[in-house]
Design a protein around this motif. Structure first.
Motif, PDB file in Angstrom:
ATOM      1  N   LEU A  30      -9.082  -6.820  -2.415  1.00 55.66           N
ATOM      2  CA  LEU A  30      -7.868  -6.044  -2.699  1.00 55.66           C
ATOM      3  C   LEU A  30      -8.072  -4.569  -2.385  1.00 55.66           C
ATOM      4  N   GLN A  31      -9.264  -4.068  -2.654  1.00 59.51           N
ATOM      5  CA  GLN A  31      -9.561  -2.666  -2.307  1.00 59.51           C
ATOM      6  C   GLN A  31      -9.496  -2.483  -0.798  1.00 59.51           C
ATOM      7  N   ASP A  32      -9.995  -3.472  -0.062  1.00 58.08           N
ATOM      8  CA  ASP A  32      -9.955  -3.412   1.397  1.00 58.08           C
ATOM      9  C   ASP A  32      -8.507  -3.402   1.891  1.00 58.08           C
ATOM     10  N   VAL A  33      -7.679  -4.252   1.324  1.00 54.22           N
ATOM     11  CA  VAL A  33      -6.269  -4.291   1.709  1.00 54.22           C
ATOM     12  C   VAL A  33      -5.597  -2.962   1.366  1.00 54.22           C
ATOM     13  N   ASP A  34      -5.912  -2.419   0.196  1.00 50.58           N
ATOM     14  CA  ASP A  34      -5.339  -1.127  -0.189  1.00 50.58           C
ATOM     15  C   ASP A  34      -5.723  -0.029   0.798  1.00 50.58           C
ATOM     16  N   LEU A  35      -6.964  -0.075   1.288  1.00 49.31           N
ATOM     17  CA  LEU A  35      -7.396   0.911   2.282  1.00 49.31           C
ATOM     18  C   LEU A  35      -6.594   0.779   3.579  1.00 49.31           C
ATOM     19  N   ARG A  36      -6.223  -0.444   3.924  1.00 50.77           N
ATOM     20  CA  ARG A  36      -5.405  -0.649   5.118  1.00 50.77           C
ATOM     21  C   ARG A  36      -3.935  -0.314   4.846  1.00 50.77           C
ATOM     22  N   LEU A  37      -3.493  -0.409   3.596  1.00 52.33           N
ATOM     23  CA  LEU A  37      -2.101  -0.086   3.267  1.00 52.33           C
ATOM     24  C   LEU A  37      -1.861   1.422   3.181  1.00 52.33           C
ATOM     25  N   ASN A  38      -2.868   2.183   2.800  1.00 54.86           N
ATOM     26  CA  ASN A  38      -2.688   3.633   2.648  1.00 54.86           C
ATOM     27  C   ASN A  38      -2.205   4.306   3.938  1.00 54.86           C
ATOM     28  N   PRO A  39      -2.805   4.024   5.096  1.00 54.63           N
ATOM     29  CA  PRO A  39      -2.279   4.645   6.322  1.00 54.63           C
ATOM     30  C   PRO A  39      -0.851   4.200   6.638  1.00 54.63           C
ATOM     31  N   LEU A  40      -0.562   2.934   6.293  1.00 58.49           N
ATOM     32  CA  LEU A  40       0.806   2.453   6.525  1.00 58.49           C
ATOM     33  C   LEU A  40       1.786   3.199   5.627  1.00 58.49           C
ATOM     34  N   LYS A  41       1.373   3.467   4.421  1.00 58.43           N
ATOM     35  CA  LYS A  41       2.223   4.233   3.492  1.00 58.43           C
ATOM     36  C   LYS A  41       2.450   5.641   4.029  1.00 58.43           C
ATOM     37  N   ASP A  42       1.387   6.231   4.529  1.00 57.90           N
ATOM     38  CA  ASP A  42       1.514   7.579   5.096  1.00 57.90           C
ATOM     39  C   ASP A  42       2.478   7.574   6.285  1.00 57.90           C
ATOM     40  N   ARG A  43       2.379   6.548   7.110  1.00 60.94           N
ATOM     41  CA  ARG A  43       3.280   6.457   8.260  1.00 60.94           C
ATOM     42  C   ARG A  43       4.719   6.257   7.818  1.00 60.94           C
ATOM     43  N   MET A  44       4.910   5.534   6.707  1.00 60.74           N
ATOM     44  CA  MET A  44       6.272   5.297   6.222  1.00 60.74           C
ATOM     45  C   MET A  44       6.904   6.581   5.698  1.00 60.74           C
ATOM     46  N   GLU A  45       6.076   7.500   5.220  1.00 58.93           N
ATOM     47  CA  GLU A  45       6.604   8.773   4.714  1.00 58.93           C
ATOM     48  C   GLU A  45       7.083   9.655   5.865  1.00 58.93           C
ATOM     49  N   GLN A  46       6.694   9.334   7.073  1.00 60.66           N
ATOM     50  CA  GLN A  46       7.069  10.126   8.246  1.00 60.66           C
ATOM     51  C   GLN A  46       8.035   9.353   9.137  1.00 60.66           C
ATOM     52  N   LEU A  47       8.958   8.681   8.538  1.00 56.48           N
ATOM     53  CA  LEU A  47       9.882   7.837   9.292  1.00 56.48           C
ATOM     54  C   LEU A  47      10.960   8.636  10.034  1.00 56.48           C
ATOM     55  N   ASP A  48      11.038   9.920   9.774  1.00 56.02           N
ATOM     56  CA  ASP A  48      12.075  10.735  10.435  1.00 56.02           C
ATOM     57  C   ASP A  48      11.895  10.743  11.954  1.00 56.02           C
ATOM     58  N   HIS A  49      10.673  10.659  12.432  1.00 58.99           N
ATOM     59  CA  HIS A  49      10.381  10.794  13.849  1.00 58.99           C
ATOM     60  C   HIS A  49      10.037   9.459  14.494  1.00 58.99           C
ATOM     61  N   VAL A  50      10.471   8.346  13.886  1.00 49.69           N
ATOM     62  CA  VAL A  50      10.095   7.014  14.365  1.00 49.69           C
ATOM     63  C   VAL A  50      11.348   6.224  14.703  1.00 49.69           C
ATOM     64  N   SER A  51      11.251   5.404  15.746  1.00 52.36           N
ATOM     65  CA  SER A  51      12.400   4.583  16.159  1.00 52.36           C
ATOM     66  C   SER A  51      12.558   3.393  15.205  1.00 52.36           C
ATOM     67  N   GLY A  52      13.677   2.731  15.291  1.00 51.76           N
ATOM     68  CA  GLY A  52      13.966   1.571  14.458  1.00 51.76           C
ATOM     69  C   GLY A  52      12.997   0.429  14.719  1.00 51.76           C
ATOM     70  N   GLN A  53      12.621   0.276  15.987  1.00 52.39           N
ATOM     71  CA  GLN A  53      11.676  -0.786  16.340  1.00 52.39           C
ATOM     72  C   GLN A  53      10.308  -0.502  15.709  1.00 52.39           C
ATOM     73  N   GLU A  54       9.888   0.745  15.712  1.00 58.28           N
ATOM     74  CA  GLU A  54       8.602   1.111  15.107  1.00 58.28           C
ATOM     75  C   GLU A  54       8.630   0.900  13.595  1.00 58.28           C
ATOM     76  N   VAL A  55       9.795   1.157  12.985  1.00 59.38           N
ATOM     77  CA  VAL A  55       9.948   0.920  11.541  1.00 59.38           C
ATOM     78  C   VAL A  55       9.803  -0.568  11.244  1.00 59.38           C
ATOM     79  N   CYS A  56      10.405  -1.410  12.083  1.00 64.13           N
ATOM     80  CA  CYS A  56      10.301  -2.861  11.896  1.00 64.13           C
ATOM     81  C   CYS A  56       8.857  -3.326  12.044  1.00 64.13           C
ATOM     82  N   LEU A  57       8.141  -2.795  13.020  1.00 64.84           N
ATOM     83  CA  LEU A  57       6.741  -3.159  13.215  1.00 64.84           C
ATOM     84  C   LEU A  57       5.887  -2.705  12.030  1.00 64.84           C
TER      85      LEU A  57
END
Length: 161
Positions: free
Chosen positions: A66-93
């Motif tokens: 679970l710690q390993d998964v959390d480490l992989r989720l943290n960058p995804l969370k950071d990317r989600m906070e910057q959704l202003d500059h991302v296309s809809g397709q990138e959001v879906c991915l």
């Protein structure tokens, strides 16, 4: 049997070996009974230690996973906070990646639950075998009457486990 002469009359004295034989038998039964209870305690303690180790190992594996998964989720969370500059397709991915990681968490938790259920079932089966074995042994020793043995076995099991 002992014969003694007292004032011209022979007296017969019977030595009572019966009570000492009974006491000796009771002491032997008591010793066997105590040894059987000690063996029962030892077997149940060993079983508890084995199960505890299995649970601890499975729990630690889950924790690290679970710690390993959390480490992989943290960058995804950071990317989600910057959704202003991302296309809809990138959001879906990005969302699919998050779903995949969350799915992995759920799978690993279910796996641990399955392992713990198997461990508990195995433990229960082994306890049943051990208790039957010592119930039979204590009945044959006959230090206690059978109803007392039936009451003693669960008590001993609960104290040890």
């Amino acid at each position: 049997m002992k014969m003694m002469k007292m004032s011209g009359i022979f007296l017969t004295v019977v030595v009572d070996h019966q009570s000492s034989d009974i006491e000796r038998l009771m002491e032997e039964k008591s010793l066997k009974h105590k040894q059987a209870l000690k063996q029962l305690e030892t077997e149940l303690t060993h079983l508890s230690q084995v199960c505890e180790t299995q649970v601890r190992t499975g729990s630690l594996e889950l924790l690290y996973s679970l710690q390993d998964v959390d480490l992989r989720l943290n960058p995804l969370k950071d990317r989600m906070e910057q959704l202003d500059h991302v296309s809809g397709q990138e959001v879906c991915l990005l969302w699919e990646e998050v779903q995949e990681e969350v799915k992995m968490k759920k799978i690993r938790i279910k796996d641990l639950n399955h392992k713990l259920t198997e461990c508990e079932t195995q433990r229960t089966d082994e306890i049943r075998v051990i208790l039957r074995k010592y119930l039979y042994l204590l009945e044959n020793i006959s230090f206690l009457p059978p109803p007392d043995v039936y009451r003693l076995i669960p008590t001993e099991a609960m104290v040890t486990l």
